[in-house]
Every structure is written in C-alpha cells, then in structure tokens.
Design an enzyme around this catalytic site. Sequence first.
Site, PDB file in Angstrom:
ATOM      1  N   ASP A 153       5.749   4.732 -10.952  1.00 50.63           N
ATOM      2  CA  ASP A 153       5.317   5.652  -9.607  1.00 50.63           C
ATOM      3  C   ASP A 153       6.376   6.696  -9.788  1.00 50.63           C
ATOM      4  O   ASP A 153       6.340   8.062  -9.550  1.00 50.63           O
ATOM      5  CB  ASP A 153       5.762   5.311  -8.307  1.00 50.63           C
ATOM      6  CG  ASP A 153       7.046   4.645  -8.177  1.00 50.63           C
ATOM      7  OD1 ASP A 153       8.118   4.780  -9.770  1.00 50.63           O
ATOM      8  OD2 ASP A 153       7.835   4.500  -7.111  1.00 50.63           O
ATOM      9  N   ASP A 171       9.347  11.565  -8.297  1.00 45.92           N
ATOM     10  CA  ASP A 171       8.875  10.314  -7.293  1.00 45.92           C
ATOM     11  C   ASP A 171       8.129  10.123  -6.342  1.00 45.92           C
ATOM     12  O   ASP A 171       8.152  10.893  -5.787  1.00 45.92           O
ATOM     13  CB  ASP A 171      10.257   8.976  -7.441  1.00 45.92           C
ATOM     14  CG  ASP A 171      10.055   7.792  -7.429  1.00 45.92           C
ATOM     15  OD1 ASP A 171       9.919   7.177  -7.817  1.00 45.92           O
ATOM     16  OD2 ASP A 171       9.755   7.396  -6.283  1.00 45.92           O
ATOM     17  N   LEU A 172       6.540   9.480  -5.816  1.00 41.94           N
ATOM     18  CA  LEU A 172       5.632   9.037  -4.878  1.00 41.94           C
ATOM     19  C   LEU A 172       6.280   7.907  -4.137  1.00 41.94           C
ATOM     20  O   LEU A 172       7.259   7.261  -4.514  1.00 41.94           O
ATOM     21  CB  LEU A 172       4.958   8.400  -5.608  1.00 41.94           C
ATOM     22  CG  LEU A 172       3.628   8.432  -4.629  1.00 41.94           C
ATOM     23  CD1 LEU A 172       2.904   9.559  -3.991  1.00 41.94           C
ATOM     24  CD2 LEU A 172       2.336   7.989  -5.350  1.00 41.94           C
TER      25      LEU A 172
END
Length: 410
Positions: free
Chosen positions: A332, A289-290
Amino acid sequence: MPLLLRTEHLLAAILSSTEDAVLSFALDGTVQTWSPGAQRLYGYSESEIVGQPLARLLPPGDAPAFEGLVRAAISGDFPHHETSPRLHKDGSAIIVRITHVPVRDDNGHIVAILENAAASTSNSIETIGEAHLKLLIDQMPMVVWTTDKELRITSCLGARMRGVKTRNEELLGKSIYEYLKCQDPHTTPVAQHYEALRGTSSQFEYKRNNRTFELHLEPLRSPAGEIIGCIGAGLDITERKKNEEKVHYQATHDALTGLANYREFLDSLEREVRRGERSNRSFAVLLLDLDELKAINDRYGHLAGNRALKRLSEVMKEQCRATDLAARYGGDEFAVLLVDGDPGMARQIASRIEHALGARREEPRLSVSIGISIFPDDGRTVQDLLETADRELYQRKRGTRARVTPARAR
C-alpha cells in the site's frame, strides 16, 4: 546501281541476326538499343528497357565500377573484354562474357558504347553464392544499397520495406538528399554517409515512416582500395523494438497500477542523486501510504482493495508533472520523485494529491499519508532521503489514526 544501306538499317540487321545479347548505351548509362538476344539473356523486352538506366542489370557494388568504365571510355581507354555478373529481370544472377566497342561520331568522339554479351558456361561457386545471397536478401526485411561519391544511389537490392512506397529500381540515380527529402548534410543518416566516404564505418538506429531500422554504413572501395562511394545495409527492426519495449515496460512497471515499480524507482533515485551532486540542484522525494487498506480489504474484499490502489495511482498520475516519476513502492506504499523539486513544490504536490483523492465520491472514501524529503537538505544518499521521508510519513499516519480512533469510539 548498288543499294547503299543506311547505318541504322545495318545495325538493326546485326541486332536481329546474332544470338548474343547486343545493346548500346549512352555515356550517361541510358540504354539506346536492345536486341532479341538481349531479351533472351536478360528477360527484358525492348519496350521495357530502352530509355532506362543500364544499372538495372548491375548487382550491388558494380554500379561504381560501371561508372568508372564510362569515364574511361570517354577518355578512349577502357577494357574491351571482361566477365561480369549481371541480373536477370527475375532477379537471378548470371555471369556473362562482355565485349565493349566504342561508338564514335563523325569527329571521332565517343558518344555511346556497344556491348556484346553471352552467358558464361561456368557455374562457379561465386555465381551460386551470389544467387543465394540475393535470394536471402530478397526474403528478409532488409535492403542493401550503394552510392557514388556524390551520394547518388547506384544500386539497391532487397525486399521492399513496409511503409516504403518507392520501388528499389526507382531509387537508382537519385541522391540520398532526394530520397530523404532533406538537404541538411548533418542530419541522420546523411552525415553517416559522409563519414563512410572518409573511411569511417557506422552502425545506428534510424526511424522513418513509423518504422525503426538498424543501419550499417561502410566505405565502398574499388579493387585497388580506393573509396568510390558508400555501401549500406538496413534491417527493419520495428517489431523487435516493440517487443523489447514491451519487455522493458513489464520489467519496470507495476502490473496493477501501471506506475513504475520499486526497482525502477530506486534506479531513478540513484541517478538523480548523482545528477544532483554534479549540478548542485535540489529534488524531492514523496513517500505515500494509502490509509486503512487492510480495513478496506477486510470489509469490502481484495478486489475493492485493488481498485483503491488503482484510484490512488490515477490521482498521482493526474497531479504529477510529466518529468516526475510516480511509482508503486510496495503493497500500500507509493513514491514520487520530483525532479528539480524544492520544499514548496513538494508540499504543493502532496496537498494536491491529498485533496484530489479526498474529493472523489467513490466508496469507500480514501485518504493518504505523505512524507517528504529534500536533496540535499535531508540527505545526500538514497538511504538518507528514504528514511527521512519514511519518518515523516509515519508521524502523519499516527496523527491520522489518532483522529480516526475517537470518532470510531463514539
């Protein structure tokens, strides 16, 4: 004193006087003599055809029958009269009435065959159909060929394939081995020719000279049903394959990052679970997960957010092995399927991605949270593996937020 005519002078006089097509050919099928009538009927001049194989005049499928005629002629038993299809120089089909006469040497041995032919006045449906068939084949990216039982090419008809430099008529008499420059009887498509000789049909794709062909091979049978060779048809499907690959790529990959998409990742993960059950081998799943993508979008705009997603995807491609599958899981979130991966390898790949992303000097600076699950230790189903990796991912993400929040407060 009477003038004695030499045999060749007499033959020359006969050839030039008759309106019919008169020619002779040796027992290997090589044209030896050619009359003006033959030039009118077939379109070839004497210089163009003498010394060439008579197979130039034969449509696909007739060459094996012609070889049978020659074999019968050698034994002294062959049909003297027949009506057969022939090919004009321009490729059009013509029906001719043919008479064959053996040419013998002083010992009575047959050394050549004299052929007298005249165009048939019958415009049969079959004749028109053959002409239309040849016209169709010549305008399509395909070729049709026949071979004898020794896999020598006995006829070849159709448009020249892109990337194939050899003219069709140059293939006549060559073996499949010579044309392919391969002596292995087990390689494609030689093996399929042998299957056709055993009565088995086949359809398959074959790549040559950066082109892709769809080949069909069938046993070539005589009117009595005996297998006398092979008949094949090849269609150039290169452009179709490129379009299919393009459509498949678009259906299985994310347009922004070029990584596999959610559906492709799940399908691959399901296949790997089944393989793991059969082989008892482990593999690993990484969910990524960014961090702070919303904050990047709010502060720098969505184009900057898209660039951030692409930067993470580039790092994933760099750090993963060729056998691994990197995917954009959604929004994301990203994922990696580590084939044959164990816990140590999974942690190593995760650490490399984190450090490589953090080492980039572009603004805004990026970080990523990663969760890991291992088959079969953390689950034997797709759902169990994803849930385990997801729990670890958000534990790490909460830890990241806890570290970031006090710093911002200061």
